[in-house]
Scaffold this motif. Structure first.
Motif, mmCIF file in Angstrom:
data_model
loop_
_atom_site.group_PDB
_atom_site.id
_atom_site.type_symbol
_atom_site.label_atom_id
_atom_site.label_comp_id
_atom_site.label_asym_id
_atom_site.label_seq_id
_atom_site.Cartn_x
_atom_site.Cartn_y
_atom_site.Cartn_z
ATOM 1 N N ALA A 77 -122.408 -25.198 59.090
ATOM 2 C CA ALA A 77 -122.660 -24.316 57.951
ATOM 3 C C ALA A 77 -121.892 -22.996 58.049
ATOM 4 O O ALA A 77 -121.832 -22.238 57.075
ATOM 5 C CB ALA A 77 -124.158 -24.027 57.832
ATOM 6 N N GLN A 78 -121.259 -22.733 59.193
ATOM 7 C CA GLN A 78 -120.524 -21.488 59.381
ATOM 8 C C GLN A 78 -119.093 -21.615 58.855
ATOM 9 O O GLN A 78 -118.535 -22.709 58.781
ATOM 10 C CB GLN A 78 -120.531 -21.090 60.860
ATOM 11 C CG GLN A 78 -121.934 -20.815 61.391
ATOM 12 C CD GLN A 78 -121.948 -20.439 62.860
ATOM 13 O OE1 GLN A 78 -120.924 -20.127 63.450
ATOM 14 N NE2 GLN A 78 -123.137 -20.478 63.463
ATOM 15 N N HIS A 79 -118.502 -20.487 58.502
ATOM 16 C CA HIS A 79 -117.178 -20.445 57.880
ATOM 17 C C HIS A 79 -116.099 -20.994 58.817
ATOM 18 O O HIS A 79 -116.006 -20.593 59.973
ATOM 19 C CB HIS A 79 -116.836 -19.003 57.499
ATOM 20 C CG HIS A 79 -115.487 -18.846 56.869
ATOM 21 N ND1 HIS A 79 -115.168 -19.425 55.648
ATOM 22 C CD2 HIS A 79 -114.367 -18.187 57.289
ATOM 23 C CE1 HIS A 79 -113.915 -19.116 55.344
ATOM 24 N NE2 HIS A 79 -113.414 -18.372 56.320
ATOM 25 N N GLU A 80 -115.296 -21.917 58.305
ATOM 26 C CA GLU A 80 -114.161 -22.506 59.028
ATOM 27 C C GLU A 80 -114.558 -22.978 60.427
ATOM 28 O O GLU A 80 -113.845 -22.764 61.410
ATOM 29 C CB GLU A 80 -113.007 -21.512 59.122
ATOM 30 C CG GLU A 80 -112.272 -21.316 57.813
ATOM 31 C CD GLU A 80 -110.929 -20.634 57.997
ATOM 32 O OE1 GLU A 80 -109.902 -21.263 57.711
ATOM 33 O OE2 GLU A 80 -110.902 -19.470 58.434
ATOM 34 N N THR A 81 -115.705 -23.620 60.494
ATOM 35 C CA THR A 81 -116.225 -24.110 61.774
ATOM 36 C C THR A 81 -116.684 -25.555 61.620
ATOM 37 O O THR A 81 -117.312 -25.913 60.623
ATOM 38 C CB THR A 81 -117.398 -23.244 62.261
ATOM 39 O OG1 THR A 81 -116.967 -21.898 62.376
ATOM 40 C CG2 THR A 81 -117.909 -23.716 63.606
ATOM 41 N N LYS A 82 -116.385 -26.355 62.618
ATOM 42 C CA LYS A 82 -116.825 -27.746 62.652
ATOM 43 C C LYS A 82 -117.440 -28.014 64.017
ATOM 44 O O LYS A 82 -116.902 -27.587 65.043
ATOM 45 C CB LYS A 82 -115.636 -28.695 62.417
ATOM 46 C CG LYS A 82 -115.946 -30.167 62.561
ATOM 47 C CD LYS A 82 -116.913 -30.658 61.501
ATOM 48 C CE LYS A 82 -117.190 -32.164 61.665
ATOM 49 N NZ LYS A 82 -118.230 -32.631 60.717
ATOM 50 N N ALA A 83 -118.567 -28.690 64.042
ATOM 51 C CA ALA A 83 -119.232 -29.038 65.297
ATOM 52 C C ALA A 83 -119.023 -30.522 65.592
ATOM 53 O O ALA A 83 -119.072 -31.364 64.697
ATOM 54 C CB ALA A 83 -120.714 -28.724 65.228
ATOM 55 N N LEU A 84 -118.783 -30.820 66.871
ATOM 56 C CA LEU A 84 -118.536 -32.193 67.295
ATOM 57 C C LEU A 84 -119.288 -32.461 68.594
ATOM 58 O O LEU A 84 -118.921 -31.936 69.650
ATOM 59 C CB LEU A 84 -117.032 -32.404 67.505
ATOM 60 C CG LEU A 84 -116.560 -33.816 67.845
ATOM 61 C CD1 LEU A 84 -116.814 -34.769 66.689
ATOM 62 C CD2 LEU A 84 -115.075 -33.804 68.192
#
Length: 314
Positions: A77-84
């Motif tokens: 949900a954070q700007h320009e962030t992806k979790a993996l």
């Protein structure tokens, strides 16, 4: 008592990242799935905050799966962030990681504009082991202790994908007490930076409230969840010490030994899959820590002002 650990090589790492970030397209921050908030370095955010970021939630096989899902959603949900989320059993981590980075920097790629990626994280989050599993060449030093990697390394994962590995780095001042305890419990600070018994007691306080069944299953306490939660942490650690044989002559429990046994059981997953925080409570901890630090700095400034005024009078 707060836990602090910022040896000299981390200051050099900070300077190195500040210089390297100028030429970087994507930042990968490797987090520990048992503490995805506490293992996120605010100093790295300051240095790299304007860059697209991939948050690798590593060691997910050691963490509470439901809580890992909460953290993935929170970071996504954070700007320009992806979790993996990843773990040691991932058959082809390089493929997923490279694909995720390319999506974060769609304008980079090909030999004319290779994708330049910086990978970083606090000590002992499994970064070097992850890099070795991706490259298949054992290029990064790995070990089950904080501070193994000491130098920057460039690793080529694809013809147009360059990965710079940096040493594990904490931040100069940990202002959230729970963060310090979680980092210590997970082995991300130097052994001489904390007291085993204090960390074990803080760990127990959290486990009593959220993972009482795990404690009973491991130590055969013969108590229900409410009874475990009601015990004072000293009482519970003493009971665990008796169950695990940490008893000295005269029947007294060796509390240092009991603390070491509890921390080891947690780190080696003998207590089961555990996550020491969820996003909502971590944000509360951080807000409280920031408020306390602001108050401390205000008092410090006021004290300095009075001292300066006193010198002028004389």
């Amino acid at each position: 008592m707060s836990i602090q650990w910022f040896p000299g090589h981390m200051h050099l790492t900070r300077k190195l990242i500040a210089e390297r970030i100028k030429d970087i397209d994507v930042v990968i921050e490797v987090l520990d799935a048992r503490m995805p908030g506490s293992s996120a370095n605010p100093a790295l955010t300051e240095l790299t905050g304007h860059k697209p970021t991939l948050k690798i939630i590593n060691k997910q096989d050691m963490a509470d799966a439901a809580r890992t899902a909460l953290w993935v959603d929170w970071y996504d949900a954070q700007h320009e962030t992806k979790a993996l989320p990843l773990d040691a059993s991932e058959p082809a981590p390089a493929k997923r990681l490279v694909e995720a980075c390319r999506k974060l920097a769609p304008g980079r790629g090909g030999m004319a504009k290779p994708l330049r990626v910086l990978i970083c994280g606090v000590p002992n989050v499994g970064k070097s082991t992850l890099i070795n599993s991706m490259s298949g060449k054992g290029q990064a030093k790995a070990g089950d202790e904080a501070g193994v990697t000491k130098d920057e390394q460039r690793i080529v994962l694809d013809d147009d994908f360059y990965l710079w590995d940096t040493p594990g780095m904490l931040w100069p001042k940990i202002i959230v007490p729970q963060t310090g305890y979680n980092l210590a419990a997970c082995g991300s600070v130097g052994r001489n930076a904390y007291d085993d018994e204090l960390v074990a007691l803080e760990l127990l306080l959290y486990l009593q409230m959220h993972y009482a069944r795990h404690l009973d299953e491991r130590y055969k306490l013969g108590l229900d969840d409410e009874e475990i939660a009601a015990l004072h942490d000293d009482e519970l650690l003493t009971l665990i010490g008796k169950k695990r044989g940490a008893v000295m002559s005269g029947g007294r429990v060796n509390m240092q030994k009991a603390a070491e046994l509890l921390i080891t059981d947690f780190r080696t997953q003998m207590l089961g899959r555990i996550t020491l925080e969820v996003p909502a409570e971590f944000e509360q901890w951080r807000a409280a820590g920031e408020a306390a630090e602001a108050e401390h700095q205000a008092k410090k400034a006021e004290h300095a002002k009075h001292r300066k005024a006193g010198r002028k009078r004389y």
